[in-house]
Design a protein around this motif. Structure first.
Motif, mmCIF file in Angstrom:
data_model
loop_
_atom_site.group_PDB
_atom_site.id
_atom_site.type_symbol
_atom_site.label_atom_id
_atom_site.label_comp_id
_atom_site.label_asym_id
_atom_site.label_seq_id
_atom_site.Cartn_x
_atom_site.Cartn_y
_atom_site.Cartn_z
ATOM 1 N N TYR A 231 37.173 8.579 -3.588
ATOM 2 C CA TYR A 231 37.649 8.151 -2.272
ATOM 3 C C TYR A 231 37.115 9.076 -1.176
ATOM 4 O O TYR A 231 36.635 8.614 -0.131
ATOM 5 C CB TYR A 231 39.178 8.139 -2.256
ATOM 6 N N LEU A 232 37.184 10.371 -1.412
ATOM 7 C CA LEU A 232 36.788 11.331 -0.383
ATOM 8 C C LEU A 232 35.286 11.341 -0.133
ATOM 9 O O LEU A 232 34.835 11.747 0.944
ATOM 10 C CB LEU A 232 37.283 12.732 -0.758
ATOM 11 N N ILE A 233 34.491 10.914 -1.103
ATOM 12 C CA ILE A 233 33.053 10.763 -0.868
ATOM 13 C C ILE A 233 32.813 9.745 0.245
ATOM 14 O O ILE A 233 31.856 9.855 1.025
ATOM 15 C CB ILE A 233 32.333 10.350 -2.169
ATOM 16 N N LYS A 271 37.079 14.361 -22.844
ATOM 17 C CA LYS A 271 36.163 15.329 -22.248
ATOM 18 C C LYS A 271 34.784 14.704 -22.027
ATOM 19 O O LYS A 271 34.147 14.927 -20.989
ATOM 20 C CB LYS A 271 36.037 16.564 -23.144
ATOM 21 N N LEU A 272 34.317 13.936 -22.994
ATOM 22 C CA LEU A 272 33.020 13.296 -22.878
ATOM 23 C C LEU A 272 33.037 12.239 -21.771
ATOM 24 O O LEU A 272 32.113 12.156 -20.951
ATOM 25 C CB LEU A 272 32.620 12.673 -24.210
ATOM 26 N N ALA A 273 34.102 11.431 -21.730
ATOM 27 C CA ALA A 273 34.223 10.412 -20.681
ATOM 28 C C ALA A 273 34.327 11.054 -19.306
ATOM 29 O O ALA A 273 33.787 10.542 -18.319
ATOM 30 C CB ALA A 273 35.448 9.535 -20.951
ATOM 31 N N LEU A 274 35.008 12.197 -19.238
ATOM 32 C CA LEU A 274 35.162 12.912 -17.971
ATOM 33 C C LEU A 274 33.818 13.413 -17.459
ATOM 34 O O LEU A 274 33.517 13.320 -16.257
ATOM 35 C CB LEU A 274 36.137 14.071 -18.157
ATOM 36 N N LEU A 275 32.998 13.949 -18.347
ATOM 37 C CA LEU A 275 31.667 14.409 -17.935
ATOM 38 C C LEU A 275 30.846 13.237 -17.387
ATOM 39 O O LEU A 275 30.181 13.372 -16.349
ATOM 40 C CB LEU A 275 30.954 15.053 -19.115
ATOM 41 N N ARG A 276 30.890 12.111 -18.062
ATOM 42 C CA ARG A 276 30.142 10.948 -17.590
ATOM 43 C C ARG A 276 30.643 10.476 -16.227
ATOM 44 O O ARG A 276 29.847 10.090 -15.351
ATOM 45 C CB ARG A 276 30.239 9.826 -18.622
ATOM 46 N N ALA A 277 31.957 10.522 -16.030
ATOM 47 C CA ALA A 277 32.518 10.118 -14.740
ATOM 48 C C ALA A 277 32.101 11.080 -13.633
ATOM 49 O O ALA A 277 31.768 10.653 -12.513
ATOM 50 C CB ALA A 277 34.043 10.052 -14.843
ATOM 51 N N ARG A 278 32.119 12.380 -13.926
ATOM 52 C CA ARG A 278 31.682 13.352 -12.923
ATOM 53 C C ARG A 278 30.221 13.148 -12.552
ATOM 54 O O ARG A 278 29.840 13.261 -11.384
ATOM 55 C CB ARG A 278 31.901 14.771 -13.454
ATOM 56 N N ASN A 282 28.692 12.428 -8.954
ATOM 57 C CA ASN A 282 27.622 13.276 -8.432
ATOM 58 C C ASN A 282 26.485 12.417 -7.882
ATOM 59 O O ASN A 282 25.920 12.716 -6.819
ATOM 60 C CB ASN A 282 27.099 14.194 -9.534
ATOM 61 N N ALA A 283 26.144 11.345 -8.585
ATOM 62 C CA ALA A 283 25.095 10.439 -8.100
ATOM 63 C C ALA A 283 25.520 9.777 -6.795
ATOM 64 O O ALA A 283 24.708 9.625 -5.868
ATOM 65 C CB ALA A 283 24.774 9.396 -9.163
ATOM 66 N N LEU A 284 26.812 9.381 -6.700
ATOM 67 C CA LEU A 284 27.311 8.782 -5.466
ATOM 68 C C LEU A 284 27.196 9.745 -4.289
ATOM 69 O O LEU A 284 26.958 9.327 -3.152
ATOM 70 C CB LEU A 284 28.781 8.380 -5.630
ATOM 71 N N ALA A 285 27.376 11.027 -4.570
ATOM 72 C CA ALA A 285 27.349 12.054 -3.526
ATOM 73 C C ALA A 285 25.957 12.632 -3.312
ATOM 74 O O ALA A 285 25.810 13.682 -2.689
ATOM 75 C CB ALA A 285 28.337 13.168 -3.861
ATOM 76 N N GLY A 287 23.878 13.950 -5.508
ATOM 77 C CA GLY A 287 23.537 15.110 -6.328
ATOM 78 C C GLY A 287 24.123 16.423 -5.858
ATOM 79 O O GLY A 287 23.758 17.486 -6.370
ATOM 80 N N THR A 288 25.084 16.372 -4.931
ATOM 81 C CA THR A 288 25.635 17.609 -4.358
ATOM 82 C C THR A 288 26.816 18.174 -5.143
ATOM 83 O O THR A 288 27.228 19.312 -4.902
ATOM 84 C CB THR A 288 26.087 17.369 -2.906
ATOM 85 N N LEU A 289 27.370 17.406 -6.080
ATOM 86 C CA LEU A 289 28.594 17.844 -6.752
ATOM 87 C C LEU A 289 28.344 18.605 -8.046
ATOM 88 O O LEU A 289 29.215 19.333 -8.511
ATOM 89 C CB LEU A 289 29.494 16.639 -7.056
ATOM 90 N N ALA A 290 27.171 18.437 -8.650
ATOM 91 C CA ALA A 290 26.919 19.016 -9.975
ATOM 92 C C ALA A 290 27.225 20.509 -10.066
ATOM 93 O O ALA A 290 27.850 20.949 -11.048
ATOM 94 C CB ALA A 290 25.481 18.733 -10.406
ATOM 95 N N PRO A 291 26.824 21.335 -9.088
ATOM 96 C CA PRO A 291 27.146 22.764 -9.204
ATOM 97 C C PRO A 291 28.647 23.047 -9.224
ATOM 98 O O PRO A 291 29.072 24.084 -9.735
ATOM 99 C CB PRO A 291 26.493 23.377 -7.952
ATOM 100 N N LEU A 292 29.437 22.118 -8.702
ATOM 101 C CA LEU A 292 30.881 22.328 -8.597
ATOM 102 C C LEU A 292 31.614 22.116 -9.913
ATOM 103 O O LEU A 292 32.759 22.535 -10.048
ATOM 104 C CB LEU A 292 31.473 21.400 -7.530
ATOM 105 N N TYR A 293 30.966 21.439 -10.891
ATOM 106 C CA TYR A 293 31.648 21.220 -12.163
ATOM 107 C C TYR A 293 30.855 21.740 -13.366
ATOM 108 O O TYR A 293 31.227 21.489 -14.504
ATOM 109 C CB TYR A 293 31.990 19.735 -12.353
#
Length: 331
Positions: A231-233, A271-278, A282-285, A287-293
């Motif tokens: 949502y915040l994206i 955990k695996l599903a969470l990584l895929r969701a993140r 990250n693609a929606l944003a 590529g700016t979110l990857a360093p954050l997780y």
């Protein structure tokens, strides 16, 4: 029996066609707490608001309580999501919601009188797309003391850039730097994270619909934070209310977190599903979110490995989880 994408069955729709707020309440076997929950929401609901209660395949008296209440509550609509889980129930509620604003309440909790009005007023005042509040937390089955969970700081952001730079790091995960600080004995969560529960937030429905934001039904832990991030994206402004407006009743006997953590297979799969969701977010944003997780990914990989070594997951299955997780990390 099933209707529409979510298999929704609406019993009544007797409210204003343009409600100011839709409060979505997923319900599954909550007969013991549902009455006080609904009563607290009705007391907090502004004129022209609606409550959407979604019965997620309850086998106790939840359905009967909802049918009785819908006769007395002109603001209440009841639907069914046929036992597909919390995220599916919330998505079913979103499919029915017509309010300008959207809020969520869990059926074993209650809200304060200003729950709707104070957050809506703050959003109107600041022309904000999103609002977050403090909350009360109480432990049902523990001697641990409850109390107020305060905001880490007051939030007032007026651009998408500020939200992504200053607030999303509090929701999406941990950085590699956080990993090193945790190994050094620092309490990273207390310092950094803002609990991402959707029930402490107020959203604009127009943004939810324009960005097609929904709960990921494959995820049972951290689905709230992911909804907030997605949502915040799409949001451009944010505000906050320092008052505790939500009463969170934590019972580890029925907690999804506790149940999933004990089920090692389910925990590793999540955990695996969470990584895929993140990675999707990250693609929606851009590529700016990857360093954050990235730190969270390291933590999760270590947890899967540890559970496999302990025999909590059959070794062959654990190795498959590890291989899939590593492949996803570097894809």
């Amino acid at each position: 029996r099933r209707a529409g994408v979510y298999g929704i069955m609406a019993f009544q729709s007797m409210i204003d066609p343009t409600p100011i707020v839709s409060v979505i309440v997923p319900c599954r076997n909550v007969a013991g707490t549902l009455v006080r929950c609904l009563d607290s929401i009705r007391a907090a609901l502004p004129s022209g608001g609606e409550i959407i209660a979604v019965d997620d395949g309850s086998t106790d008296a939840t359905g009967e309580i909802l049918k009785a209440y819908v006769e007395d509550y002109a603001c209440l609509r009841v639907a069914a999501s046929f036992g597909r889980g919390l995220s599916a129930a919330r998505n079913a509620g979103l499919a029915l919601a017509r309010g300008t604003y959207i809020q969520f309440v869990d059926a074993d909790d209650t809200v304060e009188e200003g729950f709707c009005t104070q957050m809506i007023a703050a959003m109107d005042r600041d022309k904000a797309d999103y609002c977050i509040c403090s909350f009360w937390q109480e432990y049902v089955d523990s001697s641990r003391p409850g109390g107020e969970v305060k905001l880490k700081e007051p939030y007032h952001y007026t651009s998408a850039e500020e939200i992504r730079r200053l607030y999303l790091p509090r929701l999406i995960g941990y950085t590699l730097g956080d990993v090193f600080r945790r190994l050094a004995g620092q309490d990273v969560f207390a310092r950094k994270r803002e609990p991402g529960y959707v029930w402490r937030c107020c959203f604009r429905r127009a943004i939810i619909e324009q960005a097609t934001v929904r709960f990921d039904e494959a995820i049972v832990l951290n689905e709230d934070a992911l909804f907030n991030v997605e949502y915040l994206i799409a949001a451009h402004s944010m505000t906050s209310v320092s008052a505790p407006l939500y009463d969170y009743l934590l019972d580890s006997r029925t907690s999804t977190v506790a149940g999933t953590t004990k089920d090692a297979r389910r925990y590793c799969a999540n955990k695996l599903a969470l990584l895929r969701a993140r990675k999707r977010l990250n693609a929606l944003a851009g590529g700016t979110l990857a360093p954050l997780y990235r730190g969270s990914s390291v933590f999760s990989l270590a947890e899967i490995a540890l559970r496999t070594l302990r025999g909590e997951v059959p070794r062959r299955e654990g190795l498959r989880f590890l291989a899939a997780y590593i492949k996803e990390m570097f894809k």
